[in-house]
Structures are given as C-alpha cells and as structure tokens.
Design an enzyme around this catalytic site. Structure first.
Site: not given
Length: 324
Positions: A114, A251, A281
């Site tokens: 990520c 993020h 996500n």
C-alpha cells in the site's frame, strides 16, 4: 539551479463493475452498516474476467498523458507500483510500455504494497534530480480482488481494483519550498511486523499465488502513529508545518485511520481528500486515484501544498510533500 520533479499530468481508471456492500450480504455474515461503520467503505470496483493489472495501468497512463498534453514517446521512464502483477515476470511496467507503443526508455516495478506509490514517487524523483530521466510516468495499479479469501469478512470487503498515474517532469526551481514539484519525502520499513499483513503464497515459498492475511487491529494500531509521524518528518524536511498544508491525500484504506491521522496532525477533515467510500482500499493505486479524483472534483489546484502518506505490508510506510 535546482531541478524539481513537477506534476505535469494526472489520470485514473476504474473497472466498470461496481460492487456495493450489499453484495457481500449474500455470502458472508456481514451487512452494509457493519462495513461502513468499521471502514467507511460503501462500494468498490472489481476488474472484469480477463482484465489484468497492466490493462488498468495502461488506461490510467493514457489518461495522465492526455492531461499532460504529451505522447508516449515523450516519456523517458515508467515506474509501476503494484503487489498484484499480471505475472511473476515480466514487470507490469514493461507491459504498459509495450501497450503504449514506447520503443525507447525503460520501465520497472516497485513493490511496497500500500506504500508502493510513495516509494515509486521517490524513485522517480531521484531519477529526475540526477538527470537520468526528464519525464517519468508513475503509476499505481492493483487487482486485489484476485488475492482475496472470500470467506474472510474481515479482509475481502475492504479492497478494490483500480489504477492512477502521474506524469512527473523536470523543471527548474529556486531551491525553496515555494517551488512546484516534490519538495521532500520520508521512507521507512520494519520487517519485524511482516506477519500482520501479508499474502500467504509466492513462487519460492509454496509455488502459489496465495491470499491476503491481515491482523486488522494490529495494522490499525501502527497506522495512525506511523502515518502522522512520517507526514511531520516530510513537512519538517520541506521547511513547512501542518498549517501550510492545503490537502492531505492519504492512502485510502480505512476512514477511521484517515480521520485519526488528520486529527493527530491537527488538521480538519475538510482539508483531506477522501475517496475510500467509493473505491475501497486499492493499495498502491489509492493515492494516485485520489489525486486524480481530487483534481477532477476541482479540489486540487496549481500551487497547493499536498501531503501524501501511506502504510502497507512489510511494514513499509512513508510520505511525500509536493507543491502541485
């Protein structure tokens, strides 16, 4: 003279299939309310059968090139951040290079889960500052729907597929934080925490693709502290403070993490670009996706000071401060 890596263009791509939370109610002991209350996610996009990470990345790359008013042959390098490549090799970046019809330059992937896009930006910035490349296409692209355990309600409802891209271009600056472009960055990792977020497969371990495993509470515990800390470090290196920030573009993992990080930095949520409710996500794709959507919404303008920060498996985390 100071060379800065300046954002020339931005773009994104989302697969056509939209998956609302209610779809998971058919197969899991979960609900729309349960997912929203714990993550802020309302829907996400899943890639179609036969639609690969390189396809998503190529669409986003073309959108960024259009926004920049450039052609593929104007690009010197491609850096793709991804944890879900089409194949073990070749890299997604070389596949994008081929799809775009580029016959010169070079391309490679970066894998920091990520946090991948932050690490990719750092690589691109270094290449521009050292004169190795004048224009770099930096892409985050993922198809996390391909590595989900669909019986694990704690993980499979959180992730989505997508891609975002930036064109970075070398421009002369004054060497002060009034310059446009990347002003500072901070990268970190700590392999002691690798077991709290990982995929349980790989070519040299068990010759399988594997599925994502996560200890959600542990990840949450690390995330807010580390994200706020890295953002403060990058701002200090740029000679800036939270008061100077126009937008945090974090993020997009979990709305509670996003809110907690903003609070720890002393910033209101009206200064945070939030897209997690629509995309879930998307790992390394989430920051460039949010940057592109933020510009499309009319939130992000030239001269804005932007902080991006992310944390992912490894653990790996970092941040970048740039002036749009």
């Amino acid at each position: 003279m100071t060379i800065r890596a300046v954002v020339r263009g931005v773009g994104h791509y989302l697969p056509e299939r939209v998956v609302p939370n209610s779809e998971f109610e058919k197969t899991l002991d979960t609900s729309d309310e349960w997912i929203r209350s714990r993550s802020g996610i309302e829907r996400r996009h899943f890639a179609a059968e036969g639609e690969a990470t390189s396809d998503l990345a190529t669409h986003a790359a073309r959108a960024a090139l259009r926004d920049a008013g450039l052609e593929p042959q104007d690009i010197d390098a491609i850096v793709v951040a991804t944890s879900t490549p089409d194949f073990t090799f070749p890299s997604v970046a070389t596949m994008v290079q081929g799809n775009l019809g580029m016959t010169s330059g070079f391309a490679f992937d970066v894998q920091a889960v990520c946090a991948g896009f932050v690490f990719a930006l750092s690589n691109a910035n270094a290449m521009i500052q050292t004169g190795q490349a004048r224009r770099v296409l930096v892409i985050g692209a993922e198809t996390f729907s391909r590595i989900m355990d669909w019986t694990d309600r704690g993980t499979c409802v959180l992730f989505g597929d997508g891609a975002g891209a930036l064109v970075l271009e070398a421009q002369e600056g004054t060497g002060t934080n009034a310059d446009r472009g990347i002003l500072s960055m901070d990268l970190n990792s700590d392999g002691r925490h690798r077991d709290i977020l990982y995929v349980d497969g790989g070519p040299s371990s068990n010759q399988s693709t594997g599925v994502l495993r996560m200890q959600g509470k542990e990840v949450f515990r690390h995330a807010i502290e580390k994200l706020a800390q890295t953002a403060h470090t990058s701002l200090a290196r740029a000679g800036l403070s939270p008061e100077d920030v126009t937008w945090i573009v974090p993020h997009q993992a979990n709305l509670r993490i996003i809110k907690g990080t903003a609070q720890k930095m002393g910033l209101d949520m009206d200064r945070v670009v939030v897209t997690v409710q629509d995309h879930g996500n998307t790992s390394a794709a989430s920051i460039p996706l949010a940057l592109s959507v933020g510009k499309e919404r009319g939130q992000i303008h030239e001269g804005d000071v932007i902080v991006t920060e992310a944390i992912g498996g490894g653990l790996a985390w970092g941040s970048v401060v740039l002036r749009w």
